[in-house]
Structures are given as structure tokens and as C-alpha cells.
Design a protein around this motif. Structure first.
Motif, PDB file in Angstrom:
ATOM      1  N   GLU A 185       0.840  -1.202   0.000  1.00 23.90           N
ATOM      2  CA  GLU A 185       0.000   0.000   0.000  1.00 23.90           C
ATOM      3  C   GLU A 185       0.880   1.259   0.000  1.00 23.90           C
ATOM      4  OE1 GLU A 185      -3.242  -0.073  -0.466  1.00 23.90           O
ATOM      5  OE2 GLU A 185      -3.550  -2.203  -0.135  1.00 23.90           O
TER       6      GLU A 185
ATOM      7  N   GLU B 181      -4.068   5.794  -0.792  1.00 22.94           N
ATOM      8  CA  GLU B 181      -3.272   4.575  -0.581  1.00 22.94           C
ATOM      9  C   GLU B 181      -2.530   4.627   0.754  1.00 22.94           C
ATOM     10  OE1 GLU B 181      -3.772   2.071  -2.274  1.00 22.94           O
ATOM     11  OE2 GLU B 181      -4.339   2.676  -4.286  1.00 22.94           O
TER      12      GLU B 181
ATOM     13  N   HIS C  24      -4.749   3.517   3.393  1.00 27.44           N
ATOM     14  CA  HIS C  24      -4.863   2.052   3.393  1.00 27.44           C
ATOM     15  C   HIS C  24      -3.725   1.451   4.221  1.00 27.44           C
ATOM     16  CE1 HIS C  24      -7.142   2.019  -0.744  1.00 27.44           C
ATOM     17  NE2 HIS C  24      -7.873   2.511   0.238  1.00 27.44           N
TER      18      HIS C  24
END
Ligand SMILES: [Fe+2]
Ligand SMILES: [Fe+2]
Length: 172
Positions: free
Chosen positions: A17, A50, A53
Motif C-alpha cells: 500500500e 493509498e 490504506h
């Protein structure tokens, strides 16, 4: 307690990620300098997403009483000089991410770790949208090839994207 195998898989995904975030930032920087500010904005927001995440995954691992393994983040290579080249790579990248998330979901089921299964299924479901969006923009860019005003039209649409933390937290 989380199994060693699952901890390794989640740590690798945390790393992936961060790599995704890194990749989108690199794309954003390149395309910004090519004059496509809207694509640059969309990719920058994607990089922010991202990163959430990755930090969300970090929180889950720590909540399960484990410490993630912090490996080196892979360097970014590629030709990001046109929106078309970028979205070909975005789609391919997101398809690979889907594969690794599915593998974690299967492993979690195998180990009867239903909390991790639930956790990772959020990401698996999120990938449907990720792939759909990448595919849509890639299709539009293919149709717009050689038509600069059509590409700039898409650039204007992508300029409107703003960041919202998918987990509603302040960590961004
Ligand atoms: Fe992600
Ligand atoms: Fe993604």
C-alpha cells in the motif's frame, strides 16, 4: 493472536500500500510537469488514499497484538509521460493488488481468522471500484488518442477530485 503466516501477508500488504502511494506520487509528479494538472491532482489524491490504506492496515496489525515487519519500499520505475501510459499502468497495478488481497482473504479463511477475513474484505470490495475507475479512464483515453481537447476535457474532470479519508479518521 494472529498467525505468523497471516502477519507476514498483512505486513507485505502494508508495504504494498505504501508502494502504491509511492507509485501514484511518482505518476503525479511526472504528469504535472507535462502540463496535465487535473491528472496530477487525481493521482496525488490517489496517493493520499493509498497511504490511509497502509496506516489502516498498520492499526489493524497493532490492534491484533502484533508488530508489522517494515521492509524496504520498492523504488518506482516507468514511463509516466502521458495520461494513457499512466492509466495502462494504473489498471495493471490495481489488478495485481486485487490478486494479493484475494490471496490474503483465502489465507484468512484457511486459518479460520474471521476478523482478518472481514478486515481484508473491505479492501477486496474497494478494488471493484478501483479497477472500474481505472478501466473507465483508460477506455476514455484510448478513445481520445490524438485528440488533445478530449484529453484536456478529462483533465478538467479529474481536477475536481478531492481527498476524503475512507476511514473517516484524521490519519492522512
Ligand atoms: Fe490500496
Ligand atoms: Fe489502490
Amino acid at each position: 493472536m494472529i498467525s505468523k503466516k497471516l502477519l507476514k501477508a498483512l505486513s507485505d500488504q502494508l508495504n504494498a500500500e505504501f508502494y502504491s502511494s509511492y507509485l501514484y506520487l511518482a505518476m503525479s509528479a511526472s504528469i504535472d510537469n507535462e502540463g496535465f494538472k487535473g491528472f496530477a491532482n487525481w493521482l496525488y489524491v490517489q496517493a493520499q488514499e493509498e497511504r490511509t490504506h497502509a496506516t489502516h492496515m498498520y492499526e489493524y496489525i497493532v490492534d491484533r497484538g502484533a508488530v508489522p515487519e517494515f521492509k524496504a519500499i520498492e523504488g518506482v520505475k516507468g514511463d509516466f509521460s502521458t495520461p494513457l501510459k499512466i492509466f495502462e499502468r494504473v489498471l495493471k497495478h490495481e489488478e495485481n493488488v486485487t490478486k494479493s488481497l484475494n490471496a490474503i482473504a483465502s489465507l484468512a479463511l484457511e486459518e479460520k481468522d474471521h476478523a482478518t477475513y472481514e478486515f481484508i474484505m473491505w479492501y477486496v470490495n474497494e478494488q471493484v471500484e478501483e479497477e472500474d475507475t481505472a478501466d473507465e479512464y483508460l477506455t476514455r483515453l484510448k478513445l481520445s488518442e490524438g485528440n488533445i481537447s478530449a484529453i484536456y476535457n478529462l483533465d478538467t474532470i479529474l481536477a475536481a477530485r478531492t481527498f476524503t479519508d475512507p476511514f473517516g479518521g484524521a490519519a492522512a
